[in-house]
Enzyme design. Structure first.
Site, PDB file in Angstrom:
ATOM      1  N   ASP A   1       0.865  -1.169   0.000  1.00 14.60           N
ATOM      2  CA  ASP A   1       0.000   0.000   0.000  1.00 14.60           C
ATOM      3  C   ASP A   1       0.910   1.230   0.000  1.00 14.60           C
ATOM      4  O   ASP A   1       2.119   1.119   0.246  1.00 14.60           O
ATOM      5  CB  ASP A   1      -0.890  -0.040   1.253  1.00 14.60           C
ATOM      6  CG  ASP A   1      -1.709   1.222   1.426  1.00 14.60           C
ATOM      7  OD1 ASP A   1      -2.393   1.619   0.467  1.00 14.60           O
ATOM      8  OD2 ASP A   1      -1.645   1.812   2.517  1.00 14.60           O
TER       9      ASP A   1
ATOM     10  N   ASP B   1      -0.233   5.185   0.993  1.00 16.94           N
ATOM     11  CA  ASP B   1      -0.504   6.156   2.057  1.00 16.94           C
ATOM     12  C   ASP B   1      -0.602   5.468   3.418  1.00 16.94           C
ATOM     13  O   ASP B   1      -1.384   4.528   3.592  1.00 16.94           O
ATOM     14  CB  ASP B   1      -1.823   6.882   1.780  1.00 16.94           C
ATOM     15  CG  ASP B   1      -1.789   7.633   0.472  1.00 16.94           C
ATOM     16  OD1 ASP B   1      -1.223   8.738   0.443  1.00 16.94           O
ATOM     17  OD2 ASP B   1      -2.322   7.108  -0.527  1.00 16.94           O
TER      18      ASP B   1
ATOM     19  N   ASP C   1      -1.243  -0.857   6.067  1.00 14.76           N
ATOM     20  CA  ASP C   1      -1.327  -0.274   7.407  1.00 14.76           C
ATOM     21  C   ASP C   1      -2.735  -0.192   7.964  1.00 14.76           C
ATOM     22  O   ASP C   1      -2.898   0.197   9.121  1.00 14.76           O
ATOM     23  CB  ASP C   1      -0.767   1.154   7.375  1.00 14.76           C
ATOM     24  CG  ASP C   1      -1.714   2.121   6.663  1.00 14.76           C
ATOM     25  OD1 ASP C   1      -2.239   3.044   7.321  1.00 14.76           O
ATOM     26  OD2 ASP C   1      -1.946   1.953   5.458  1.00 14.76           O
TER      27      ASP C   1
END
Length: 219
Positions: free
Chosen positions: A7, A9, A166
């Site tokens: 991922d 961001d 995250d």
């Protein structure tokens, strides 16, 4: 070697300050009081349309597709003009990517951020050279947590492997795709670590190459 998809961001980069700056300009143009950084950070993860929708909800604006489209367009105009002024990689990310690439792992990116800004940020931060595949939120008809984008990223890398993210969205995407998930605990997650499905969790990217090696040996 095992393909690894990341991922963007909240995982490889802390992009919230630039997203907040673009959102503030969008709100000011609309005559709205800008929300603070923490509030905007909590809206990140499901793509730009969802972020704008959450901003509208926070201001108690009525659901109006036309206004939502106009605000989304203004946000993207501001964000595309300066996507990497305040954005920085998390500590040890460049060295971690170097180590994984040197070990022969094909690397890819799967994000709900549009592909154009994603590539611009990677280039600005000197990270674009690591990624053989970049799937953005506008690359396919569906976004995460639908598994389609993640599966497309792995297909571009030549096989299935590990997904690193995250957030709740990333955990759900990995589960839907049947991909082992490694959770970075320092990003934008709101749910306790123990409530998210993951094979392993880490808070420092210098530990990730060793963690990948351990998982490969155990497989």
């Amino acid at each position: 070697m095992t393909p690894i998809v990341f991922d963007l961001d909240g995982t490889l980069i802390d992009s919230a300050p630039d997203i907040h700056a673009a959102a503030a300009k969008m709100q000011e143009e609309a005559g709205l009081e800008p929300l603070d950084l923490g509030r905007i950070r909590s809206f990140i993860g499901n793509g730009v349309p969802a972020l704008v929708e959450r901003v509208m909800e926070a201001h108690a604006l009525p659901r109006d597709p036309g206004r939502h489209g106009a605000l989304t367009e203004r946000f993207l105009a501001h964000y595309d003009a300066a996507p990497a002024e305040l954005t920085r990689p998390y500590p040890h990310v460049p060295d971690m990517l170097d180590a994984l690439a040197a070990a022969g792992h094909p690397l890819g990116l799967c994000t709900n951020k549009p592909a154009g800004p994603s590539r611009a940020i990677l280039a600005a931060l000197g990270l674009e050279r690591f990624f053989a595949a970049v799937i953005g939120g506008d690359s396919l008809p569906l976004r995460k947590p639908d598994p389609m984008p993640l599966c497309a990223a792995f297909a571009a890398l030549g096989g299935r492997g590990l997904y690193v993210g995250d957030s709740e969205v990333d955990a759900a995407t990995a589960e839907a795709a049947g991909i082992p998930f490694l959770l970075f605990t320092g990003g934008y997650r709101k749910t306790p670590v123990g409530q998210l499905r993951h094979e392993a969790a880490f808070g420092d990217f210098s530990a990730l190459p060793g963690l990948v090696h351990s998982l490969r040996k155990a497989a």
